[in-house]
Design an enzyme around this catalytic site. Structure first.
Site, PDB file in Angstrom:
ATOM      1  N   ASP A 190       0.528  -0.769   0.050  1.00  0.00           N
ATOM      2  CA  ASP A 190       0.073   0.031  -0.141  1.00  0.00           C
ATOM      3  C   ASP A 190       0.890   1.568   0.040  1.00  0.00           C
ATOM      4  OD1 ASP A 190      -2.877  -0.943   0.246  1.00  0.00           O
ATOM      5  OD2 ASP A 190      -1.851  -2.375   1.327  1.00  0.00           O
ATOM      6  N   ASP A 240      -0.958  -2.316  -3.761  1.00  0.00           N
ATOM      7  CA  ASP A 240      -1.155  -1.049  -4.718  1.00  0.00           C
ATOM      8  C   ASP A 240       0.404  -0.211  -4.030  1.00  0.00           C
ATOM      9  OD1 ASP A 240      -3.674  -1.560  -4.423  1.00  0.00           O
ATOM     10  OD2 ASP A 240      -4.664  -1.313  -2.351  1.00  0.00           O
ATOM     11  N   HIS A 289      -5.714  -1.486  -6.653  1.00  0.00           N
ATOM     12  CA  HIS A 289      -5.377   0.190  -7.163  1.00  0.00           C
ATOM     13  C   HIS A 289      -4.926  -0.644  -8.507  1.00  0.00           C
ATOM     14  CE1 HIS A 289      -6.989   3.136  -4.268  1.00  0.00           C
ATOM     15  NE2 HIS A 289      -6.875   1.771  -3.511  1.00  0.00           N
ATOM     16  N   HIS A 335      -3.596  -9.262  -1.221  1.00  0.00           N
ATOM     17  CA  HIS A 335      -4.425  -8.529  -0.743  1.00  0.00           C
ATOM     18  C   HIS A 335      -5.391  -8.375  -1.239  1.00  0.00           C
ATOM     19  CE1 HIS A 335      -3.604  -3.948  -1.626  1.00  0.00           C
ATOM     20  NE2 HIS A 335      -4.938  -3.938  -2.926  1.00  0.00           N
ATOM     21  N   HIS A 353      -5.045  -0.790   5.236  1.00  0.00           N
ATOM     22  CA  HIS A 353      -3.443   0.652   5.272  1.00  0.00           C
ATOM     23  C   HIS A 353      -3.860   0.713   7.289  1.00  0.00           C
ATOM     24  CE1 HIS A 353      -4.472   3.278   1.357  1.00  0.00           C
ATOM     25  NE2 HIS A 353      -4.397   1.570   1.844  1.00  0.00           N
TER      26      HIS A 353
HETATM   27 MN   LIG Z   1      -3.948   0.152  -0.830  1.00  0.00          MN
END
Ligand SMILES: [Mn+2]
Length: 435
Positions: free
Chosen positions: A9, A50, A86, A150, A183
């Site tokens: 992330d 990410d 993402h 993820h 996160h």
């Molecule tokens: Mn993320």
């Protein structure tokens, strides 16, 4: 002993709050992780998805990444990664490019051995496609095995992908699961398996208040052998957190009384060391005479990099319009609430407008959200919200106060921090584009 850094992330390329400095911050944080990896001479850096904020990073972002990754490969430390939501997972992408350049390796079901540990990868899979997964991994000779993935997994908060089920269905008995997407750093133990989120390396939303960092994960073969021999020891997996130095965020939560206003807010900002910091002011209560624009100005006066305001005050209808001009986003949210849209339509609207869903990800995100609703058989979500006769424009939307509808995306800020829409977003993106 195998020792790796587990990060994820990193959201490179994110111009948070439309600030070029914030874009640089995301790169700096990632660079610090890599520098620590080299200083520590770890056996690998594992990235749980990410890497980029946007599915189509710009040329500058790609070149910046090469600059960060190159010293790692020169130090012979492999960079092992999976793909996050993402980034989109269907087509060739950045990770394949870095693999071709010899700067990264994409983890998959074949596994990658590092010392006595084999790391397997499972890219993000949308909810609607998870039933088809068989969780078959290549059998490899290894003392320890780790799965890198993820997604938002249960039993962690906001989870929609049952990790215990994944572990039960997998043909490999994993000692550790190294995760990205949430996160917030967190670690749990499920039977014999440690599962851990490393957290983001920079605050991708104002709801990420805790200090940022990454995990150092050690796999101790001796301890595992002793455990296998029946000794009362752990399984030889040791997870430690290490902080990184990131941009200062100053969070100011204010409850304003009726007689209080601008001066109180200004005073509170002056009490903090806000120079070069991101200042996040949340205003609650009944009080008074201060607009988000005022608060932003107070932050600027004290040298803040960025000042953001979340206004949670209850305001009456007349005052609404006043707030609306200072905060166009809130005005739009108000209006959307009055439209009587179905839950599905509101979800689409929300995704299209959300500042933290990158433009290039909007189409996939919308598709994923709608197909999740269809797959869940949630047809009520497609019905227009009831318009009561005599209801003067106000449509009751349960529990929705300008919050993002449920998406299971941890990147969503808990509260939408007011952020003016980027000009080109506002002019080029309309809902029709995505319907
Ligand atoms: Mn993320």
């Amino acid at each position: 002993m195998t020792k790796v850094i587990h990060t994820g992330d990193t959201h490179l390329g994110y111009r948070q709050y439309h600030s070029p400095d914030r874009r640089q911050d995301f790169f700096d944080a990632f660079r610090r992780v890599v520098e620590d990896a080299i200083a520590d001479d770890v056996d690998a850096v594992v990235h749980a998805g990410d890497l980029y904020h946007d599915r189509t990073p710009g040329l500058e972002d790609l070149m910046g990444t090469i600059d960060v990754l190159r010293p790692l490969s020169e130090a012979d430390i492999p960079f092992l990664a999976v793909v996050g939501n993402h980034e989109g997972t269907r087509h060739a992408q950045w990770l394949d490019l870095f693999e071709r350049l010899g700067l990264a390796e994409r983890l998959d079901a074949d596994g990658r051995r590092v010392g006595d540990t084999v790391f397997y990868g499972l890219d993000h899979v949308p909810k609607s496609k998870r039933d088809r997964l068989d969780y078959e991994f290549a059998a490899r000779d290894a003392t320890h095995t780790a799965l890198v993935s993820h997604g938002l997994f249960q039993p962690f908060p906001h989870g929609d992908w049952d990790l215990e089920e994944v572990l039960a269905e997998s043909n490999v008995a994993f000692d550790a699961v190294l995760l990205g997407d949430d996160h917030t750093a967190d670690t749990v133990r499920l039977d014999g398996t440690w599962a851990t989120y490393c957290g983001s390396t920079e605050r991708a939303s104002a709801s990420e208040r805790d200090p940022r960092g990454y995990n150092v994960v050690e796999f101790d073969p001796e301890e595992k052998a002793n455990a296998d021999a029946g000794e009362e020891t752990g399984t030889g997996v040791h997870i430690r957190r290490r902080g990184i130095d990131t941009r200062d965020f100053v969070f100011i939560d204010l409850e304003l009384g009726e007689s209080e206003g601008a001066e109180r807010v200004r005073q509170r900002i002056r009490e903090e060391d806000v120079e070069d910091a991101v200042v996040v002011v949340t205003i609650d209560g009944e009080g008074g005479e201060v607009t988000p624009a005022d608060v932003e100005r107070f932050g600027d006066e004290q040298g803040a990099l960025v000042t953001r305001v979340t206004d949670r005050r209850e305001v009456d209808v007349e005052a609404d319009y006043e707030v609306s001009f200072a905060d166009p986003d809130e005005a739009v949210r108000e209006r959307v609430r009055d439209l009587g849209l179905s839950e599905a339509a509101r979800g689409i609207d929300d995704t299209v407008r959300q500042g933290d869903v990158a433009d290039s990800n909007v189409r996939d995100t919308v598709k994923e959200r709608v197909s999740d609703l269809v797959d869940d058989g949630d047809l009520a979500a497609f019905e227009a919200a009831a318009q009561d006769a005599g209801n003067e424009g106000g449509v009751e939307v349960a529990g929705d106060d300008g919050e993002r509808a449920e998406t299971g995306d941890s990147d969503a800020p808990a509260d939408a921090v007011s952020e003016p829409a980027e000009t080109d977003d506002a002019t080029t993106t309309t809902m029709e584009d995505y319907l």
